[in-house]
Design an enzyme around this catalytic site. Structure first.
Site, mmCIF file in Angstrom:
data_model
loop_
_atom_site.group_PDB
_atom_site.id
_atom_site.type_symbol
_atom_site.label_atom_id
_atom_site.label_comp_id
_atom_site.label_asym_id
_atom_site.label_seq_id
_atom_site.Cartn_x
_atom_site.Cartn_y
_atom_site.Cartn_z
ATOM 1 N N GLY C 17 -1.752 -14.035 -6.593
ATOM 2 C CA GLY C 17 -0.630 -13.820 -7.511
ATOM 3 C C GLY C 17 0.454 -14.840 -7.225
ATOM 4 N N ILE C 96 -1.751 -10.808 5.341
ATOM 5 C CA ILE C 96 -0.334 -11.163 5.303
ATOM 6 C C ILE C 96 0.496 -10.015 4.736
ATOM 7 C CG2 ILE C 96 1.311 -12.897 4.433
ATOM 8 C CD1 ILE C 96 -0.956 -14.044 6.206
ATOM 9 N N GLU C 98 2.679 -7.033 3.550
ATOM 10 C CA GLU C 98 3.642 -6.178 4.254
ATOM 11 C C GLU C 98 3.744 -4.841 3.530
ATOM 12 O OE1 GLU C 98 7.442 -8.086 4.526
ATOM 13 O OE2 GLU C 98 8.438 -6.314 5.353
ATOM 14 N N GLU C 210 9.052 -7.954 20.679
ATOM 15 C CA GLU C 210 10.270 -7.326 20.182
ATOM 16 C C GLU C 210 10.293 -5.868 20.600
ATOM 17 O OE1 GLU C 210 9.705 -8.388 16.017
ATOM 18 O OE2 GLU C 210 9.038 -6.379 15.532
ATOM 19 N N HIS C 248 11.006 -4.293 10.822
ATOM 20 C CA HIS C 248 9.605 -4.022 11.099
ATOM 21 C C HIS C 248 9.388 -2.540 11.341
ATOM 22 C CE1 HIS C 248 8.597 -8.348 12.613
ATOM 23 N NE2 HIS C 248 8.502 -8.240 11.306
#
Lengths: 290, 389, 290, 389
Positions: C17, C96, C98, C210, C248
């Site tokens: 897309g 990839i 999310e 993190e 996140h």
């Protein structure tokens, strides 16, 4: 030596109802080391005043170090018992229970992938190793004797028939294994053939198949390419009509490969000594081994 | 357990899979009403537990009231003989009268449990309407199979592939995908061993409809589906089937056999039949009394065997594991007495409590020859049968 | 040498897309060998007049021998795309996307067990190997240069920051890997550390963690016992308040182990060279390697 | 997404898990009616999206009409301040009035997704009614966890173990097991990230009731649950939260920070905050503009940052991967103009289209200092802040 079970087998029995307790007694009489029993509502008590009951498989293993489990739990609850035993990490589970819904077995089979557990059965007579006097399941202890023949079969009573034939002809068994009559089961002919091939004690293998499915053909392929020991085989169901289920859920001819004749041919082509009836198993083994 | 077509279609409806408008009727009077409702264009189908209805004249497209009435009259209450029923046929207690559809395309769609992959498998073919066995012989490339994950279910990408295989037009893809999903859900939730929709049609006005439907439920799982259990139609069983069903015996009758077989264990039962044949005789039946046979069950088994008037001799082959030989022996003695049977028995009895069993039989007044093993039994059979000739 | 991808990588891109096609162009520009694209409704056409579109992953692999897949499919459809790629047997899948529902990832993670496929991500920037000019994902190709430092990170843009620091200080990278910011993902720090340890080209490793979870502690344990190469690390989120999700899904401090300070300590104790900010990564690498 | 207690309880009811009789009301007039229905023995609970209601005076057991009315009057329409809300508190628009239960035992029961085992996990404790965090500190041995298989679901043997752990009496085992099964189903079917029932009580008359309930839904999965989406109570959000929510921005406000941060990527945003701190300044916020930020989103983000009146300088740190630097730059310029902001910006801009982005910024009339990297930005910040002091 033997395959799957031996003098180190510490057995946990799950489902100690009428059949389970009858068979537990037979196993004990034979010499099997039953270390624990799992049956709801009996925790704290002892079976035959010596084998402690527990309410869960995990607890039983923690307390008794059981390494093999046998299941006599009724069919509606068998899936849960098998999953419980798989989750507990037992190395071998033998499920005697007959009539487990096929969707349950489909799920169990998928769940078993990547687990370190071997499931034998369901709907099987179990295993017996005469030399170490160990039996897990229902194969009568008084019909076997120690020796060098490995027996593997899809049928229960037909296994006894074959064993009886062997004994009559002077042959004892290393281990006898019933893989069960259900179309979806945990352990295949090939799995057991591999073990017999590796087992130093086993000199020859008796394989008893029946109509339906293509497990005998798989076995034939494996024998052709991987097996060095002689195999004597028979297939039950030559006279069975097509499309009718012969008792076992798996014993139904639905295609070419399901026919007894097709299985006979596949095995013969793989160099297997095929006899027309289990009644001739003993003689054929004599012939092959002498 | 087999469901009738109308029951299968009801189940499809419950899962929002479209089926034709229709009514199940067991009385002729309603034919006129419904043929009128369907404007003289309907299909009438016998509701019987057998395959081959169509070829046997159990299904007809009708286009007038009189045609409908006459066809229904010739079905209802009569026996329908198909290639699967035997010469007596099977009784038609109900017929299904359905609105006729204007068919544009016919598709084959089924779900089974495939034992070789231990998974549910969806089978589709662009050649719907004909027997899938025929398609598999004539144009095997037109049959596509989709293996589903037992734990994850059916993934959307597989449904997209099915749409592509079946050349489902873009505007019907969503609806068709929903039907496949619903069918899969039905299959899993109801412990089906088979769902077959043949044909699933696309009508000229672009509707998708299941024109025929066949659903089998796993007998071992019916216990957890009380509402399905109620759908069992015992009227479709022969009295013998009803009896074996009641006592949970595995019995298969073979034509014109003289040697009745009573065996414990399916494998041994088959081997016993095979041996009978090789001894020069014809086995009359497959009968597995099962692992935990009690007296009552043995008595029923004995009665079922001698119900077959061709039976001249009974071969009992018992290798007791879970079953106990003494219980079986007691059952046989009682059954013989109850039925005053004079049929001789050849008995091979081994395993758990077999000494007790044999002594019970030998102490009875029955005509019993005891054999030490299968080979011995075959020799006795051979003698008996040649002697009888 | 490098890890995960190299000049033999034949990439299949799924989901072309707006974002997918933008990034596909960047990958092509960089030099990646994209062999096929999967996007519903585009089969038969070609992306940029050279990469053929297919309607399914299986077909794309059959026709183009793709061995790595990258997924840009929107979150609601990502589970299906991942399962499709797993079923197709691709050796590496980089997701990839999310915002995949956590229940979807729970199922995917369970389904991955016993499969021969490695899943990287989701919610990750992917991988880049400068020497072979191969990138799978969205790490900007113009910020990396070939060299001996392996980079592994939970964060996307922070990885770029670290890479940029390395380059400023004269260090190139063997491979840079973003494992993704979701709490449940396919590949862990430890998985990548193993690969870097085995990779001859990699001389030192930069690890960027993190707050949240305990993946840095797992990495520290592994480093202590299995890693011979020097590791330089930094943890983002020292100033983050407890109990708040920092973007996140995985970046939320819910217990002791989730704190940046706890992670710093675990890594320091394992002999890792910990710096307080990614701004100092480059200098620390200089210091360690010279 | 958080559900209110009354919404959670409705969901439990939908899955046949018993909850107390009760009513949600937003007007005082109904208090009298329901307290009468419950025979002057009820519990009144503020329906607000925050923990610590009980300790903050938002929950009370009442035993008379006047007590009920007074308590309700002091809640409804007022702001409730808990340790989680900040000093402004959170508005109570609704209260739940429930029949009081005669409690025999209190149990803790929750289901979460445990990331360390990538599976749903059931957490139980025989010490219900108190904070599970307190139980885990004081008597960790009283907390039991049960890992469920994501693909098989929860096996019965695990439920039996839970019954044993919780000492569920024999006569309640079936009902309790059914509640656990239903709760698990609810958890899976509704994409929950948390269901917490604390306490689940056994009453003196041997009923099992969920006295309190907290359900969180995975924000990433709400799209597939339109009926749950409707339960979202936007009145419980601050205007700032509503704005970040609308533009799908990750924003966390920090108290008394002077440096507003606008960053792409959560990791980089955290690192930017950390660096600000080490530069001797206080970050004012966490803000991740996300991967696919468009102009509109950037404008909203800018406005959110300067909404915080403590902000004296804005640090923009962009390392464009999916995001494009030119789009971000254009957004910033527009937002500054729209808001006539005079707040200076320190900008680090790298990655995709960063040259274009920088040139857009430099060609604008904004007060912009461009930094080459993070370290450089820190140095500039340090100067600016000391200068400003």
């Amino acid at each position: 030596m033997s395959i799957l079970i031996d003098e180190n087998t510490k057995l946990l029995i799950q489902g100690v109802g009428k059949d389970g307790s009858f068979q537990a007694l037979r196993m004990l009489e034979y010499g099997t080391n039953i270390v624990s029993a799992v049956h709801p509502g009996k925790e704290g008590k002892k079976f035959e005043n010596k084998i402690p009951y527990f309410s869960s498989v995990n607890e039983a293993i923690k307390k008794t170090n059981a390494n093999v489990g046998v299941i006599f739990v009724p069919a509606p609850f068998a899936k849960d018992a098998i999953i419980e035993q798989i989750d507990s990490g037992l190395e071998l589970i033998v499920c005697i229970t007959e009539g487990i819904p096929i969707h349950d077995m489909v799920q169990i089979k998928a769940y078993l992938i990547n687990k370190n557990t071997r499931l034998l059965g369901p709907n099987c007579p179990g295993i017996i190793t005469p030399e170490s006097k160990t039996k897990v399941g229902i194969i009568p202890g008084n019909i076997v004797k120690p020796g060098n023949i490995g027996v593997v079969s899809r049928s229960g009573t037909l296994t006894y028939e074959a064993i009886s034939q062997l004994v009559q002809n002077g042959f004892g068994q290393s281990t006898c294994v019933g893989i069960g009559g259900d179309p979806i089961n945990g352990t295949s002919f090939v799995d057991i053939l591999k073990l017999f091939e590796e087992d130093k004690k086993t000199k020859a293998i008796v394989l008893i198949g029946e109509i339906g499915g293509n497990k005998e053909q798989e076995a034939a392929n494996f024998i052709k390419t991987h097996l060095s020991k002689p195999v004597i085989a028979t297939i039950a169901g030559h006279t069975a009509p097509e499309g009718k289920r012969m008792g076992h859920a798996g014993a139904i001819v639905t295609g070419e490969s399901g026919l007894a004749s097709a299985k006979n041919k596949a095995l013969s082509d793989a160099g297997v000594h095929v006899v027309e009836s289990p009644a001739y198993i003993g003689k054929k083994v004599s012939e092959v081994l002498t | 357990m087999n469901l009738h077509e109308y029951q299968s279609k009801q189940l499809l409806s419950d899962y929002n899979i479209p089926t034709p408008n229709g009514y199940v009727i067991s009385s002729l009077e309603l034919v006129k009403k419904y043929i009128a409702e369907f404007e003289n264009s309907a299909v009438i189908k016998a509701q019987v537990h057998t395959g081959g209805r169509g070829k046997a004249g159990g299904v007809k497209m009708v286009t007038s009231e009189i045609e409908a009435y006459n066809f229904a009259e010739n079905l209802l209450g009569k026996n329908l003989v198909t290639h699967q029923t035997g010469s007596k046929g099977i009784k038609v207690n109900q017929i299904l009268i359905e609105e006729a559809s204007k068919i544009e395309r016919e598709i084959y769609l089924s779900i089974i449990i495939d034992n070789t992959v231990s998974s549910p498998v969806i089978i589709t073919s662009i050649e719907g309407g004909m027997d899938i066995e025929d398609v598999s012989k004539l144009m095997p490339e037109k049959i596509k199979t989709t293996i589903c994950s037992p734990l994850l279910g059916i993934s959307n990408y597989k449904i997209r592939q099915i749409c592509k295989d079946l050349e489902i037009p873009e505007n019907l893809k969503n609806e068709f995908s929903q039907i496949v999903l619903s069918l899969y859900k039905l299959f899993i939730k109801n412990d089906c061993t088979l769902i077959e929709i043949n044909p699933l049609v696309i009508t000229k006005d672009e509707k998708i409809i299941a024109l025929d439907a066949k659903i089998n439920i796993d007998d071992d799982a019916v216990f957890r589906h009380p509402s399905l259990k109620k759908l069992e139609d015992k009227s479709q069983m022969s009295p013998l089937e009803a009896l074996t069903n009641k006592y949970d015996l595995s019995y298969v009758k073979l034509e014109k056999g003289k040697v009745g077989c009573m065996v414990n264990g399916a494998g041994l039962a088959m081997a016993t039949m095979d041996l009978t044949k090789w001894a020069g005789a014809e086995p009359a039946n497959f009968l597995d009394i099962g692992g935990s046979a009690n007296e009552e069950k043995i008595i029923a088994a004995f009665k079922i065997i001698i119900e077959d008037k061709d039976v001249e001799i009974i071969l009992v082959n018992l290798f007791a594991g879970i079953a106990r030989a003494d219980v079986v022996a007691t059952g046989i003695v009682k059954a013989s007495k109850e039925t005053s049977s004079k049929i001789p028995l050849v008995v091979v009895m081994r395993g758990t409590n077999s000494e007790e069993g044999l002594s019970i039989l030998n102490n009875s007044n029955l005509d019993i020859i005891s054999a030490s093993d299968l080979e011995h039994a075959a020799i006795i059979l051979k003698e008996k049968i040649s002697g009888g000739k």
